[in-house]
Design a protein around this motif. Structure first.
Motif, PDB file in Angstrom:
ATOM      1  N   GLU A 111       5.973  -3.671   4.775  1.00 50.32           N
ATOM      2  CA  GLU A 111       4.988  -2.820   4.109  1.00 50.32           C
ATOM      3  C   GLU A 111       4.632  -3.343   2.720  1.00 50.32           C
TER       4      GLU A 111
ATOM      5  N   LYS B 293       2.078  -1.964  -0.881  1.00 47.58           N
ATOM      6  CA  LYS B 293       1.363  -0.803  -1.421  1.00 47.58           C
ATOM      7  C   LYS B 293       0.308  -1.269  -2.415  1.00 47.58           C
TER       8      LYS B 293
ATOM      9  N   THR C 163      -2.720   0.211  -5.268  1.00 43.90           N
ATOM     10  CA  THR C 163      -3.278   1.370  -5.974  1.00 43.90           C
ATOM     11  C   THR C 163      -4.503   0.929  -6.761  1.00 43.90           C
TER      12      THR C 163
ATOM     13  N   THR D  44      -3.961   5.460  -3.616  1.00 41.95           N
ATOM     14  CA  THR D  44      -2.922   4.511  -3.184  1.00 41.95           C
ATOM     15  C   THR D  44      -2.867   4.460  -1.663  1.00 41.95           C
TER      16      THR D  44
ATOM     17  N   THR E 220      -1.026   2.022   1.874  1.00 42.85           N
ATOM     18  CA  THR E 220      -0.133   0.933   2.279  1.00 42.85           C
ATOM     19  C   THR E 220      -0.779   0.110   3.400  1.00 42.85           C
TER      20      THR E 220
ATOM     21  N   ASP F 160       4.503  -5.435  -3.201  1.00 43.30           N
ATOM     22  CA  ASP F 160       4.853  -5.800  -1.822  1.00 43.30           C
ATOM     23  C   ASP F 160       6.367  -5.837  -1.629  1.00 43.30           C
TER      24      ASP F 160
ATOM     25  N   LYS G 140       9.408   1.378   4.298  1.00 43.22           N
ATOM     26  CA  LYS G 140       9.204   2.757   4.746  1.00 43.22           C
ATOM     27  C   LYS G 140      10.401   3.171   5.589  1.00 43.22           C
TER      28      LYS G 140
ATOM     29  N   GLN H  10       8.418   6.926  -3.483  1.00 43.56           N
ATOM     30  CA  GLN H  10       7.095   6.559  -4.014  1.00 43.56           C
ATOM     31  C   GLN H  10       5.949   7.222  -3.271  1.00 43.56           C
ATOM     32  N   MET H  11       6.141   7.417  -1.977  1.00 40.60           N
ATOM     33  CA  MET H  11       5.091   8.076  -1.182  1.00 40.60           C
ATOM     34  C   MET H  11       5.780   8.855  -0.065  1.00 40.60           C
TER      35      MET H  11
ATOM     36  N   VAL I 170       8.245   6.108   1.345  1.00 40.50           N
ATOM     37  CA  VAL I 170       8.191   4.721   0.881  1.00 40.50           C
ATOM     38  C   VAL I 170       9.125   4.609  -0.310  1.00 40.50           C
TER      39      VAL I 170
END
Ligand code: ADP
Ligand code: ASP
Ligand code: MG
Length: 408
Positions: free
Chosen positions: A262, A264, A266, A307, A309, A338, A342, A372-373, A384
């Motif tokens: 994964e 991310k 933003t 944001t 992924t 990067d 997850k 984070q998410m 995440v």
């Protein structure tokens, strides 16, 4: 007499001795009176080796030629296994995907099976032969060789089982079933006797590579009895993938999946107005980049942060596109990470149990792991986190939700 489709993965056919071991197992089943169709992968490491060869020539190999190249891996295995079967007195015949014929669309590298012509297979079975089919590959309507995506031999096996109306599709691999989480990350993981299709589908799509997602989809859709077993152990029932049973109290959590693949991105300070999500994600989608989680924040200065992924392999490409969008929209900046993973809890029992999410967050906070998410659906919760917390997070959750194997 039953008709069984058996699939053996890369590790299970990784050496000549292992291929001979597979031959012995297949013969045993055949001698018991059953019809057997075997699907095999390339010998372990071979597909990666072939891809690496291509990348020595170009960073962007022609997808058609790449498929021609990588399908040779499986072609080696089918021939060797057929020879090994014949050598122990078991009549066998091998077929590539195109020979069978496994018809697919033309999406090289991720083709979908549209039809299987089972005439040849039935004729061989009737003549008392074991049929050995190359996994992972097919042919499109123009005769081009295609592949079904990494791990695609699972899908070949399930599709063959569906087409032949087999009594069972058995996936033989290097673990003896589906575990509560990857036993390589949590040695205390417990083997499940059963898991529902719905849960297995979530586990696979959230990163558990024990079965390819499409194979689970296919088995669910065509009602194929599917079982995961060890190719190295003689005994054992493995794990049966089932439909949800009424009256059986479902466990709250069946398993923990994770995905290291994964990244991310933003975009900060974009105007908070209609159409912005589309302006950002439209070009990303047009570039064929798959977006997974999405979060948009509320802002009070008329702008917002957005944001999402993507697959780590597409991070650089997505970031370049997003930077272009940022300058067009007059956004403040683009930031990317990067080094994220997850982690997901999966279980049909979540439907009837409250408090799973809060327990998950509490467990992670006790370990000092920052979330984070977050994303949830009816039967899963995903977070995440920084990639350095993967093992710690999985193990802490595994224990907190009582998934650990009993010692002894
Ligand atoms: P094959 O080459 O036989 O297709 P794979 O490597 O694709 O085998 O899949 C088997 C591997 O899947 C196991 O070695 C294990 O590390 C991994 N795995 C990930 N999640 C799970 C899980 N929940 N249960 C069992 N195995 C898992
Ligand atoms: N050999 C292919 C791969 O490595 C397909 C498979 O093993 O299922 O992805
Ligand atoms: Mg596999």
């Amino acid at each position: 007499m039953a008709l069984i489709v058996q699939k053996y993965g890369g590790t299970s056919v990784g050496t000549v001795e292992r291929i001979q071991n597979v031959a012995r197992r297949v013969k045993k089943r055949r001698d018991a009176g059953d019809d057997v169709v075997v699907v095999v992968s390339a010998m372990s490491g071979e597909t990666n080796r072939l891809i690496a060869l291509a990348s020595e020539i170009t960073d962007t190999p022609d997808p058609r030629e790449l498929d021609v190249l990588v399908t040779t891996g499986e072609q080696v295995t089918i021939a060797l296994l057929s020879m090994a079967l014949q050598a122990i007195g078991c009549d066998a015949r091998s077929y590539t995907g195109a020979q069978v014929r496994i018809l697919t669309d033309s999406a090289h590298g991720k083709a979908r099976i549209s039809d299987i012509d089972d005439v040849r297979v039935h004729a061989d079975l009737k003549a008392g032969r074991v049929v050995v089919v190359a996994g992972f590959q097919g042919v499109d309507e123009h005769g081009n060789i295609t592949t079904l995506g990494r791990g695609g031999s699972d899908t070949t096996a399930v599709a063959m089982a569906a087409a032949l109306k087999a009594d069972e599709c058995q996936i033989f691999t290097d673990v003896d079933g589906v575990y509560t989480t990857d036993p390589r990350v949590e040695p205390r993981a417990r083997k499940l006797d059963r898991i529902t299709f719905e849960e297995m589908l979530e586990m696979a799509s959230l990163g558990s590579k024990v079965l390819q997602i499409r194979s689970v989809e296919f088995a669910g859709k065509y009602n194929v009895p599917l079982r995961v077993l060890s190719s190295f152990e003689e005994e054992g029932e493995g794990t049966l993938i089932t439909f949800e049973e009424e009256g059986v109290e479902a466990a709250k959590i069946s398993g923990i999946a994770f995905n290291r693949d994964e990244a991310k991105l933003t975009i900060r300070g974009v105007p908070d107005q209609p159409g912005v999500a589309y302006e950002i994600l439209g070009p990303i989608g047009d570039a064929n980049i798959e977006v997974d989680m999405i979060v948009q924040n509320i802002a009070n200065d008329g702008t917002t942060d957005f944001t999402f992924t993507v697959n780590r392999g597409e991070f650089a490409k997505a970031k370049a596109i997003l930077e272009q969008i940022a300058s067009e929209l007059g956004a403040r900046e683009v930031i990317g990470d990067d080094k994220i993973v997850k982690i997901s809890l999966v279980g049909v029992g979540m439907r009837s149990h409250a408090g799973i999410a809060s327990k998950m967050f509490e467990t992670l906070s006790k370990e000092g792991i920052n979330i984070q998410m977050i994303s949830t659906s009816e039967i899963k919760i995903s977070v995440v986190v920084d990639e350095k917390y993967l093992e710690l997070g999985v193990r802490a959750l595994h224990e907190a939700f009582g998934l650990d194997r009993e010692e002894g």
